[in-house]
Design a protein around this motif. Structure first.
Motif, PDB file in Angstrom:
ATOM      1  N   THR A  89       1.982   9.405  -7.578  1.00 51.97           N
ATOM      2  CA  THR A  89       1.508   8.333  -8.448  1.00 51.97           C
ATOM      3  C   THR A  89       2.661   7.383  -8.700  1.00 51.97           C
ATOM      4  OG1 THR A  89      -0.082   9.810  -9.518  1.00 51.97           O
ATOM      5  CG2 THR A  89       0.518   7.790 -10.702  1.00 51.97           C
ATOM      6  N   TYR A  90       2.370   6.138  -8.501  1.00 50.53           N
ATOM      7  CA  TYR A  90       3.433   5.158  -8.614  1.00 50.53           C
ATOM      8  C   TYR A  90       2.979   4.007  -9.529  1.00 50.53           C
ATOM      9  CZ  TYR A  90       5.311   7.660  -4.617  1.00 50.53           C
ATOM     10  OH  TYR A  90       5.787   8.641  -3.792  1.00 50.53           O
ATOM     11  N   THR A  91       3.915   3.500 -10.339  1.00 59.96           N
ATOM     12  CA  THR A  91       3.641   2.349 -11.209  1.00 59.96           C
ATOM     13  C   THR A  91       4.380   1.117 -10.728  1.00 59.96           C
ATOM     14  OG1 THR A  91       5.459   2.981 -12.675  1.00 59.96           O
ATOM     15  CG2 THR A  91       3.247   3.803 -13.222  1.00 59.96           C
ATOM     16  N   GLU A  92       5.217   1.350  -9.720  1.00 63.71           N
ATOM     17  CA  GLU A  92       5.944   0.230  -9.133  1.00 63.71           C
ATOM     18  C   GLU A  92       5.550   0.109  -7.653  1.00 63.71           C
ATOM     19  OE1 GLU A  92      10.080   0.899  -9.646  1.00 63.71           O
ATOM     20  OE2 GLU A  92      10.012   0.672 -11.844  1.00 63.71           O
ATOM     21  N   GLU A  93       5.662  -1.074  -7.169  1.00 62.60           N
ATOM     22  CA  GLU A  93       5.297  -1.328  -5.778  1.00 62.60           C
ATOM     23  C   GLU A  93       6.261  -0.588  -4.830  1.00 62.60           C
ATOM     24  OE1 GLU A  93       3.695  -5.292  -3.983  1.00 62.60           O
ATOM     25  OE2 GLU A  93       5.891  -5.311  -3.808  1.00 62.60           O
ATOM     26  N   LYS A  94       5.687   0.059  -3.828  1.00 63.87           N
ATOM     27  CA  LYS A  94       6.488   0.805  -2.854  1.00 63.87           C
ATOM     28  C   LYS A  94       6.120   0.387  -1.426  1.00 63.87           C
ATOM     29  CE  LYS A  94       8.532   3.475  -5.903  1.00 63.87           C
ATOM     30  NZ  LYS A  94       9.989   3.443  -6.134  1.00 63.87           N
ATOM     31  N   GLN A  95       7.077   0.610  -0.534  1.00 63.57           N
ATOM     32  CA  GLN A  95       6.836   0.338   0.884  1.00 63.57           C
ATOM     33  C   GLN A  95       6.799   1.654   1.669  1.00 63.57           C
ATOM     34  OE1 GLN A  95       9.697  -2.532   2.377  1.00 63.57           O
ATOM     35  NE2 GLN A  95       8.174  -4.170   2.185  1.00 63.57           N
ATOM     36  N   VAL A  96       6.011   1.623   2.708  1.00 66.16           N
ATOM     37  CA  VAL A  96       5.880   2.801   3.582  1.00 66.16           C
ATOM     38  C   VAL A  96       6.493   2.474   4.953  1.00 66.16           C
ATOM     39  CG1 VAL A  96       4.284   4.366   4.727  1.00 66.16           C
ATOM     40  CG2 VAL A  96       3.794   3.543   2.401  1.00 66.16           C
ATOM     41  N   GLU A  97       7.311   3.397   5.435  1.00 69.65           N
ATOM     42  CA  GLU A  97       7.916   3.244   6.776  1.00 69.65           C
ATOM     43  C   GLU A  97       7.581   4.481   7.606  1.00 69.65           C
ATOM     44  OE1 GLU A  97      12.284   2.437   8.873  1.00 69.65           O
ATOM     45  OE2 GLU A  97      12.059   2.316   6.682  1.00 69.65           O
ATOM     46  N   ILE A  98       7.104   4.262   8.834  1.00 70.64           N
ATOM     47  CA  ILE A  98       6.711   5.364   9.723  1.00 70.64           C
ATOM     48  C   ILE A  98       7.737   5.474  10.856  1.00 70.64           C
ATOM     49  CG2 ILE A  98       4.912   6.264  11.252  1.00 70.64           C
ATOM     50  CD1 ILE A  98       2.896   4.521   9.698  1.00 70.64           C
ATOM     51  N   VAL A 107      -3.069  14.257  12.635  1.00 65.43           N
ATOM     52  CA  VAL A 107      -3.114  13.215  11.601  1.00 65.43           C
ATOM     53  C   VAL A 107      -2.229  13.620  10.420  1.00 65.43           C
ATOM     54  CG1 VAL A 107      -4.577  11.896  10.042  1.00 65.43           C
ATOM     55  CG2 VAL A 107      -5.464  12.614  12.276  1.00 65.43           C
ATOM     56  N   ALA A 108      -1.452  12.682   9.977  1.00 62.42           N
ATOM     57  CA  ALA A 108      -0.650  12.885   8.757  1.00 62.42           C
ATOM     58  C   ALA A 108      -1.298  12.065   7.635  1.00 62.42           C
ATOM     59  CB  ALA A 108       0.776  12.443   8.997  1.00 62.42           C
ATOM     60  N   ARG A 109      -1.634  12.726   6.515  1.00 64.98           N
ATOM     61  CA  ARG A 109      -2.318  12.036   5.406  1.00 64.98           C
ATOM     62  C   ARG A 109      -1.458  12.070   4.152  1.00 64.98           C
ATOM     63  NH1 ARG A 109      -6.904  14.018   8.266  1.00 64.98           N
ATOM     64  NH2 ARG A 109      -8.487  12.368   8.552  1.00 64.98           N
ATOM     65  N   PHE A 110      -1.504  10.941   3.429  1.00 65.94           N
ATOM     66  CA  PHE A 110      -0.726  10.806   2.194  1.00 65.94           C
ATOM     67  C   PHE A 110      -1.619  10.120   1.132  1.00 65.94           C
ATOM     68  CE2 PHE A 110       2.040  10.816   5.812  1.00 65.94           C
ATOM     69  CZ  PHE A 110       3.068  11.692   5.461  1.00 65.94           C
ATOM     70  N   ASN A 111      -1.614  10.680  -0.090  1.00 66.64           N
ATOM     71  CA  ASN A 111      -2.434  10.130  -1.185  1.00 66.64           C
ATOM     72  C   ASN A 111      -1.524   9.365  -2.146  1.00 66.64           C
ATOM     73  OD1 ASN A 111      -4.305  11.451  -3.974  1.00 66.64           O
ATOM     74  ND2 ASN A 111      -4.624   9.549  -2.903  1.00 66.64           N
ATOM     75  N   TYR A 112      -1.788   8.080  -2.222  1.00 68.03           N
ATOM     76  CA  TYR A 112      -0.979   7.243  -3.104  1.00 68.03           C
ATOM     77  C   TYR A 112      -1.861   6.717  -4.258  1.00 68.03           C
ATOM     78  CZ  TYR A 112       2.184   7.182   0.912  1.00 68.03           C
ATOM     79  OH  TYR A 112       2.999   7.542   1.939  1.00 68.03           O
ATOM     80  N   ILE A 113      -1.421   6.975  -5.493  1.00 63.25           N
ATOM     81  CA  ILE A 113      -2.081   6.413  -6.687  1.00 63.25           C
ATOM     82  C   ILE A 113      -1.113   5.388  -7.264  1.00 63.25           C
ATOM     83  CG2 ILE A 113      -3.040   6.891  -8.967  1.00 63.25           C
ATOM     84  CD1 ILE A 113      -3.534   9.759  -7.994  1.00 63.25           C
TER      85      ILE A 113
END
Length: 386
Positions: A309-318, A369-375
């Motif tokens: 769970t995040y309240t700040e903007e984040k970036q995803v890198e693969i 498949v790699a899955r990630f749950n972002y709130i």
């Protein structure tokens, strides 16, 4: 008759002298005339013997001893020396005769005589000598090569070829035997026989003899074996030959396809056979290789931002492995090559979302498949709701 001792007359028949008593020896009365007559006959007989050649009468005449002269000793010594020389000469002659008899039965003698006859173009005699030599040493390859040369001059080509074939059977790296065989087959345009003797040859110097007659065996640029990627197979041979190949295990001579470009080998087991042919219609040896390709599945992709769970903007890198491409979705569905392609870091979406990521290699093999749950809800929006 008179007494020999006293000279008195003795009566005939008496054996003792009546005057002196001496024993009487009966001898004829002495007569000087008898001596003269006897001496006369003897002298005439000797004169006649000197004038007439002596005939053998069986009666030995007295031998008059001659006085030895000094040169008689030298003559005797000379005769002794000459006798010794004669004996030595006889012994030497016998020795040479025996030696020559032995030499005639030797390999070296017969070989040298064969060479001499060959040089003087006396080929029939040369053949007889070299055959004798070979019978004494059947392992001598040079003698067999000379025999082949003699047979060639005699026009016995078939026997010459058989002799040369026996040489390469015993000595597979005998350059001179191969050279003579290539010349013979070339003269007769017997390229199929030339191809047969080339099989199994590895010596580069010998292989050079076949250039222009028998095409080189094709070569695979990628060695046969097991691989985890697709293969683009290149096949090569000498520049003057054409390659034919099959990928189903059949003979490329009768079922081959003309090779014009690299062959693509996909996943599975593939048997490739190839052959080269030249302008004479002669085929090379068939080369064969088995390729077992089992494409590797890429590992599950690595994503820089873990679920949370995040309240700040984040970036995803693969992290994308070399030779692969990453694809992703935000709705929880399994991505494929039609999904969004990863081209660089991206921001997570607002709300409660599931990021699904796969990696696909150049063989189109996809990873798990790699899955990630972002709130993600920004902090300002959270305060207003309260």
């Amino acid at each position: 008759m008179k007494c020999k001792k006293c000279g008195a007359d003795v009566v005939n028949g008496k054996v003792y002298c009546t005057n002196c008593g001496a024993e009487i020896q009966i001898v004829p009365d002495y007569n000087a005339l008898d001596d003269d007559i006897s001496n006369g006959f003897r002298n005439k007989s000797e004169e006649k013997r000197e004038q007439t050649p002596t005939k053998k009468t069986g009666i030995k005449e007295p031998i008059q001893e001659k006085k030895k002269q000094p040169w008689d000793k030298k003559k005797k010594a000379l005769f002794i020396v000459l006798g010794i020389v004669c004996v030595v000469a006889i012994v030497f002659g016998i020795s040479m005769f025996v030696t020559n008899q032995k030499n005639e039965k030797s390999f070296a003698f017969q070989r040298d005589m064969a060479q001499e006859y060959y040089d003087n173009r006396m080929f029939e005699k040369a053949l007889k000598c070299i055959d004798k030599a070979i019978s004494l040493d059947q392992e001598n390859m040079d003698a067999k090569l000379l025999r082949a040369d003699i047979l060639k001059e005699l026009g016995q080509e078939k026997e010459m070829i058989n002799t040369l074939l026996s040489v390469i059977d015993a000595d597979p790296e005998n350059y001179e035997a191969y050279k003579r065989l290539v010349d013979a087959y070339s003269a007769n345009r017997d390229y199929s026989s030339m191809q047969k003797i080339k099989q199994g040859v590895t010596d580069e110097k010998i292989l050079d003899l076949f250039v222009g007659y028998v095409p080189s065996t094709p070569k695979f640029k990628v060695k046969p074996g097991s691989y985890d990627t697709r293969i683009m197979l290149e096949i090569s041979t000498d520049s003057t030959s054409q390659i034919f190949y099959t990928v189903d295990g059949k003979s490329p001579v009768s079922n081959g396809l003309a090779y014009t470009q690299e062959i693509k080998l996909d996943e599975g087991v593939t048997t490739v056979k190839a052959v080269a042919t030249n302008e004479y219609g002669i085929y090379s040896e068939v080369v064969e290789g088995e390729y077992n390709i089992k494409l590797a599945v890429p590992d599950k992709p690595v994503v820089s931002l873990p679920s949370g769970t995040y309240t700040e903007e984040k970036q995803v890198e693969i992290t994308v492995p070399t030779g692969c491409v990453a694809y992703y979705t935000w709705d929880g569905s399994t991505p494929n090559e039609s999904a969004t392609r990863y081209r660089g870091p991206f921001k997570i979406l607002k709300g409660n979302n599931v990021l699904s990521v796969i990696v696909v290699n150049d063989s189109h093999q996809a990873s798990d498949v790699a899955r990630f749950n972002y709130i993600y809800y920004p902090q300002e929006e959270t305060v207003e709701e309260e």
